[in-house]
Write a protein that holds these residues in place. Structure first.
Motif, mmCIF file in Angstrom:
data_model
loop_
_atom_site.group_PDB
_atom_site.id
_atom_site.type_symbol
_atom_site.label_atom_id
_atom_site.label_comp_id
_atom_site.label_asym_id
_atom_site.label_seq_id
_atom_site.Cartn_x
_atom_site.Cartn_y
_atom_site.Cartn_z
ATOM 1 N N HIS A 161 -0.081 7.272 -2.116
ATOM 2 C CA HIS A 161 -0.699 7.991 -1.343
ATOM 3 C C HIS A 161 0.019 9.037 -0.381
ATOM 4 O O HIS A 161 -0.760 10.115 0.068
ATOM 5 C CB HIS A 161 -1.787 7.073 -0.554
ATOM 6 C CG HIS A 161 -1.204 6.294 0.657
ATOM 7 N ND1 HIS A 161 0.185 5.528 0.819
ATOM 8 C CD2 HIS A 161 -0.881 6.726 2.088
ATOM 9 C CE1 HIS A 161 0.282 5.111 1.943
ATOM 10 N NE2 HIS A 161 -0.102 5.773 2.697
ATOM 11 N N ASP A 184 0.054 4.932 -8.226
ATOM 12 C CA ASP A 184 -0.236 6.005 -7.335
ATOM 13 C C ASP A 184 0.600 6.077 -6.019
ATOM 14 O O ASP A 184 1.659 4.920 -5.775
ATOM 15 C CB ASP A 184 -1.596 5.966 -6.562
ATOM 16 C CG ASP A 184 -2.076 7.314 -5.823
ATOM 17 O OD1 ASP A 184 -1.638 8.359 -6.118
ATOM 18 O OD2 ASP A 184 -2.949 7.432 -4.895
ATOM 19 N N GLU A 227 0.750 -1.074 -0.047
ATOM 20 C CA GLU A 227 0.077 -0.053 0.211
ATOM 21 C C GLU A 227 0.670 1.155 0.083
ATOM 22 O O GLU A 227 0.346 2.299 0.127
ATOM 23 C CB GLU A 227 -0.821 -0.139 1.045
ATOM 24 C CG GLU A 227 -2.023 -1.197 1.157
ATOM 25 C CD GLU A 227 -2.339 -1.484 2.596
ATOM 26 O OE1 GLU A 227 -3.158 -2.482 2.505
ATOM 27 O OE2 GLU A 227 -2.048 -0.767 3.571
ATOM 28 N N ARG A 283 -2.709 5.004 6.981
ATOM 29 C CA ARG A 283 -1.603 5.829 6.152
ATOM 30 C C ARG A 283 -0.201 5.187 6.635
ATOM 31 O O ARG A 283 0.226 4.681 7.431
ATOM 32 C CB ARG A 283 -1.854 7.319 6.549
ATOM 33 C CG ARG A 283 -2.904 7.842 5.822
ATOM 34 C CD ARG A 283 -3.256 9.252 6.494
ATOM 35 N NE ARG A 283 -4.611 9.530 6.185
ATOM 36 C CZ ARG A 283 -5.214 10.535 6.142
ATOM 37 N NH1 ARG A 283 -4.563 11.685 6.976
ATOM 38 N NH2 ARG A 283 -6.386 10.995 5.658
ATOM 39 N N GLN A 288 3.988 1.244 -4.934
ATOM 40 C CA GLN A 288 2.680 1.235 -4.103
ATOM 41 C C GLN A 288 1.767 0.441 -5.274
ATOM 42 O O GLN A 288 1.396 0.985 -6.398
ATOM 43 C CB GLN A 288 1.888 2.649 -3.824
ATOM 44 C CG GLN A 288 0.513 2.357 -3.376
ATOM 45 C CD GLN A 288 -0.057 3.787 -2.978
ATOM 46 O OE1 GLN A 288 0.549 4.584 -2.282
ATOM 47 N NE2 GLN A 288 -1.270 3.815 -3.286
ATOM 48 N N GLN A 291 -4.379 0.873 -2.428
ATOM 49 C CA GLN A 291 -4.433 1.926 -1.698
ATOM 50 C C GLN A 291 -4.674 1.284 -0.046
ATOM 51 O O GLN A 291 -5.271 0.322 -0.112
ATOM 52 C CB GLN A 291 -5.571 2.937 -1.825
ATOM 53 C CG GLN A 291 -5.742 3.619 -3.126
ATOM 54 C CD GLN A 291 -4.602 4.746 -3.109
ATOM 55 O OE1 GLN A 291 -4.033 5.014 -2.103
ATOM 56 N NE2 GLN A 291 -4.447 5.181 -4.421
#
Lengths: 149, 913
Positions: B677, B675, B570, B596, B587, B590
């Motif tokens: 995050h 992505d 993630e 996080r 990554q 998500q």
């Protein structure tokens, strides 16, 4: 024992559901895989590995198509796998039947397990020789925590 | 057909001929894309678990991981995974995944005795900040601490290290690698002057002889074991020797199994050295050119507290040995002393001191380690005949000494987790160096690692309380100065006082020295020994404990604030494995809910602080360093202004979002559409993982720790690279002219590590000439004596207990126990013991028993069969099970040099419930 574990799983799922969605407060004792106080010394449940004869054990569901199959039948009597003896291979090494599983018959090892000699003969790759590195005997217990994979 | 095939296997393997050679079929099979997988996206990645560092491929569909497989292109594992490696994808999907911060509250306010209530990140950080400021105002940099992890990514480790050491001026950051690799590191420093192994995994295919010292590789490094098995079965001269304290799965393939008494490996090593000398087998050409002989003090204690103030009543007798020790018969012989002599432990303050000795002294020191002496004191199975055991020891020496044999010694926790862990590491090099069997393909002492980035994150980044990046040390003024320059800090920002080690941070929590603790990517309240002390300290002392976690494990349960963390796939990251191979990943999916990445947590939290809060004068009790006022860090604010900083600048701006780092833009083509995050949440348009990578790699350039550029590792055809990477080429064997660009032409070998290369001279007992002598470019051959375990079985606690892992579970089980297949494979920890030992206590297989030590007790089921066979007097249980908190019984004594805990030797009693 199976029931007890199921109950524990249900309890913890309930507790966790509550913190995830609502504003209800959670006691630390209700969290985790052993939902008791960290100062407690709970009694672990006894467990036994499957003792099924390979002929009747069937197969266990796989998580995804190429997930390594886990051992559905009794295994202790076939252990250990050592340099002189590998009883798993007696049934599962079937280069002629790769990918052809028949009901009630041993699951033939996948092609990834074989090497081909100069003469074209297939035999197990030595890297795959210790079966238990990837395939583990299983106990009939409920998941300690559900998995959404 | 089947039968004849099996017979062929049996005879061919028994005879040791090449059973199988040829082309793996799997290559053809793997090339074919299955119909159902057409819309899967495959990313190359790295296994989350052990230090082997297997490459895996991760398949995603609709934002979820749908499968993983061994990466056929990865040189480490060539497509294979172990059973838990195959389930990497499933570990992120346990139903009780933490998805929002949880804080203990009552009536809407933080309350240490309150229940956990979901809060926003804002609320969580507000309280964390308030508590931080309170402690920092009261206690300064020494009052705050982090229990960090060798499972953090390299960039996470670097970010936390910088936040603590540059921002907060605190060296109280230490990883769980302290309990895993610290003894290995201490020996790399003392012997070679630089950390990490000379060799690489290809040594397995080059060697004839794999010698396992307290390393059950079949369970703990399964993929390396598959390579060793391959080598053994395919080559008739290949041999495997398993030195262990009980029969385990590695013995199944081994040619020779040696069951020894815990900690007598120190004596066995010296027996081999004695044999090498007695058989005139010293490789004098190698030793004269490249080695010196050294020793150090014996009276170094056991890394326990010097006081019994915090000891439970039952602990006091063992704790007293920290001050003075009565030598037993074996120690007396081994140390050339008298039995019963009481030795004051005078060198606890400087246990790593060492000095040059002559070869004659070295020879005199190993002289007592005769076969008769060592066999009698080290035989670990009371039921094995002494003569048979003696023959095995002699055979072991034969294998090492045979000039026709290449030898690799492997070890992990059996050596490292010992009150003499550093010594036994040094001894292993001793024998390889004496024989000149080091730093060559198939020849060398090879320290394996337990965790996925013990090397990359903890060791290379220097995320220890005494280290800075790339082999630099806190006490070294030149190293601090270099680091301050690289970090663009005012001179004297970095605290010169070594921080608290991992175990000491927990002791600090207990005695009130640390009152604000952040735990991330590890589970100390389950995994550190003697946890009854630490559980109580966390819950009952006045302190604030933050735990960043993916699941509510034991540490989360005792936390005041739980922060939900992103897991491996993630986030962007990189790990460094045991063969110096650095591997990166993107990554892939998500994180769930509000979870996080830990790096976001470190960087975002830094936004809340200004430099003026930390870079003014700070009190540091115990600081006593030339150039500093006692007990004080100077204000560096004036200097900071000269460097262009404002006292109002945030730590975020000064440490992380620096002008250079902001130039590294997100989005970046290297992402190939994936992505990030963390970049997205931080905003500011920078790419933190890449920027920090580039900042970090400057430290290693030109000092033998060179890493490649970020994008290189993300190339589709790269599967990690072994550092030093010089001119785009990785280094396979260090210190060897043929393979290592750092070795001078014509040198042959050069042990160029720079640390501890000017040392005094002396005899076996003491320094006789304190003037430092340069031993540049040499490796040190240490004499280290046998010393007994600090706690031995007695009439009351009559069994020796050892803990460790099992193949199917990773560490404290928070991830693997949430995978049903792995849970069903090993549902609970069991106590392996000899059937006679069980029967003597009225116990049999599956009975419920108490196991009790001076420190606590837990209930556990007895196992007398299965994969391990214990000799009488020894028992084993793994630590993965939070329902059986085995670390309640383990002793927290450490190697005084490395400060690594001895998990392998606790005296216990076992009795029926």
């Amino acid at each position: 024992m199976k029931q007890k574990l199921l109950m524990l799983a249900a309890l913890s799922t309930f507790a966790l559901g509550s913190y995830a969605v609502g504003d209800m407060a959670v006691l630390d004792d209700s969290l985790g895989l052993s939902p008791v106080s960290v100062f407690a010394d709970p009694a672990p449940a006894a467990f036994e590995y499957r003792d099924l004869d390979p002929k009747v054990a069937g197969i266990l569901p796989r998580s995804w198509e190429d997930a390594p199959p886990q051992i559905p039948h009794r295994a202790e009597k076939y252990m250990p796998v050592n340099a002189k003896m590998n009883k798993c291979l007696e049934c599962h090494e079937e280069p002629g039947k790769i990918g052809k599983k028949e009901k009630g018959k041993p699951t033939p090892m996948s092609e990834a397990h074989y090497v081909k000699s100069d003469k074209g003969e297939l035999s197990i790759s030595n890297k795959h020789y210790v079966c238990t590195l990837c395939h583990a005997p299983q106990v009939d217990v409920a998941p300690i925590m559900a998995n959404t994979f | 057909m089947t039968l004849s095939r099996r017979d062929f296997m049996k005879t061919s393997i028994a005879a040791g001929t090449a059973a199988t050679v040829g082309m793996p079929l799997s290559k053809e099979a793997l090339a074919a894309v299955k119909a159902g997988e057409k819309d899967w996206q495959w990313d190359k990645s790295v296994c989350r678990f052990c230090g082997t560092g297997c490459g895996i491929m991760v398949a995603t569909k609709d934002g979820r991981v749908v499968a993983t497989k061994g990466d056929p292109k990865a040189p480490v594992n060539r497509g294979l995974n172990c059973v838990k490696g195959y389930f990497n994808g499933k570990i992120m999907y346990g139903k009780d995944r933490l998805t929002q911060p949880l804080m203990r509250m009552t009536d809407g306010k933080f309350d240490k005795k309150g229940k956990f209530v979901p809060v926003s990140w804002e609320q969580a950080f507000d309280e964390m900040e308030r508590q931080f400021r309170k402690t920092y105002a009261e206690k300064g940099p020494t009052g705050v601490a982090m229990l960090a992890s060798a499972q953090k990514t390299i960039q996470e480790g670097y970010a936390f290290n910088k936040l603590f050491k540059a921002g907060w001026r605190s060296n109280n950051i230490d990883p769980n690698a302290r309990n895993c690799m610290a003894s290995a590191v201490a020996a790399f420093y003392s012997v070679f002057g630089t950390d990490e192994p000379a060799g690489n995994y290809d040594d397995i295919e080059y060697t004839d002889t794999a010698i396992l010292w307290g390393a059950n590789m079949a369970e703990m490094h399964p993929i390396l074991w598959s390579r060793i098995t391959d080598r053994r079965l395919g080559h008739k001269n290949a041999r495997i020797i398993n030195l262990t304290t009980y029969r385990n799965m590695s013995s199944d393939i081994a040619d020779l199994e040696i069951i020894f008494k815990p900690q007598t490996d120190l004596a066995i090593q010296n027996y081999i050295a004695r044999e090498i000398i007695a058989r005139n087998a010293v490789n004098w050409d190698f030793v004269n050119k490249h080695c010196v002989f050294t020793t150090g003090p014996y009276d170094i204690g056991y890394g326990m507290r010097p006081t019994d103030k915090f000891a439970f009543p039952a602990e006091k007798d063992i704790q007293a040995k920290e001050l003075r020790v009565k030598l037993d018969r074996d120690e007396a012989i081994a140390q050339r002393r008298t039995e019963g002599e009481v030795v004051e432990q005078k060198s606890t303050g400087n246990p790593a001191a060492h000095w040059l000795i002559s070869f004659e002294d070295f020879k005199k020191a190993v002289e007592p380690y005769t076969l008769d002496f060592v066999a009698a004191m080290s035989k670990g199975d009371p039921d094995e005949p002494l003569d048979q055991y003696k023959a095995k020891l002699k055979q072991l020496a034969d294998y090492y000494i045979d000039p026709a044999r290449k030898v690799v010694s492997f070890w992990t926790m059996g050596f490292n987790q010992s009150v003499r862990g550093t010594w036994v590491n040094e001894q292993c090099y001793m024998n390889h160096l004496l024989l000149g069997k080091q730093s060559q393909p198939g020849n060398g002492a090879f320290s394996l690692t337990g965790q996925p980035s013990a090397c990359g994150t903890a060791r290379e980044v220097g995320m220890f309380c005494h280290r800075l990046p790339s082999d630099r040390l806190i006490p070294n003024p030149a190293h601090r100065e270099y680091t301050e320059k690289q970090w663009n800090l005012p001179a004297k920002t970095i605290n010169p006082h070594i921080g608290s080690t991992y175990g000491k941070i927990l002791r600090d929590l207990e005695d009130g020295g640390v009152k604000w603790l952040w735990v991330a990517v590890n589970n100390p309240f389950q995994s550190h020994p003697n946890i009854n002390h630490w559980l109580k300290a966390a819950r009952e002392m006045d302190n604030f404990v933050v735990v960043s976690e993916a699941y509510p494990g034991i540490s989360a349960k005792v936390a005041d604030l739980i922060l939900p963390s992103a897991m491996i796939f993630e986030k962007w990251g990189s790990y460094g494995n045991a063969e110096r191979r650095t591997q990166h990943w993107r990554q892939s999916v998500q994180p769930p809910g509000q979870a996080r990445g830990d790096m976001w947590q470190a960087i975002e939290f830094s936004k809340r602080f200004k430099v003026k809060e930390f870079w003014g004068e700070q009190k540091v009790p115990g600081l006593k360093v030339a150039g500093y006022e006692d007990g004080k860090l100077p204000s560096v604010l004036d200097e900071a202004v000269k460097l262009g900083y404002s006292p109002e600048d945030s730590l975020y701006k000064v440490l992380f979002a620096t002008p250079n780092n902001l130039k590294v833009k997100w989005p970046d083509a290297v992402a190939k559409g994936r992505d990030n995050h963390i970049a997205r949440l931080l905003g500011d348009g920078w790419f933190p993982e890449k920027a920090i990578w580039q900042e970090y790699t400057v430290f290693g350039r030109g000092v033998g720790k060179d890493l490649a550029d970020f994008d290189v590792y993300h190339d589709d055809d790269v599967r990690g690279m072994k550092w030093p990477v010089v001119n785009g080429k990785e280094t396979h064997w260090r210190f060897n002219e043929q393979h290592d660009p750092y070795v001078k032409k014509g040198a042959g070998f050069q042990f160029y590590g720079k640390l501890f290369k000017a040392i005094p001279s002396g005899d076996l007992d003491k320094v006789t000439d304190p003037k430092p002598v340069s031993v540049a470019d040499k490796a040190k051959i240490f004499f280290r004596p046998y010393a007994a375990p600090v706690e031995m079985p007695d009439a009351n606690y009559d069994l020796m207990f050892c803990t460790g892992r099992v193949l199917e579970h990773w560490h404290t089980g928070t991830m693997t126990r949430r995978v049903p297949e792995l849970h069903r494979a090993v549902p609970a920890a069991v106590m392996w013991m000899h059937p006679d030992d069980a029967a003597k206590r009225g116990l049999k297989r599956n009975d419920l028993a108490w196991v009790e030590s001076r420190r606590g007790k837990v209930q556990i089921r007895i196992e007398t069969g299965g994969r391990n066979t214990m000799p009488r007097g020894t028992c084993y249980a793994a630590f993965f099970d939070e329902g059986v908190l085995i670390n309640k019984i383990c002793i927290d004594a450490t190697c005084p040099i490395s400060r690594e805990s001895d998990y392998k030797k606790s005296a216990v009693k076992v009795y029926k419930v």
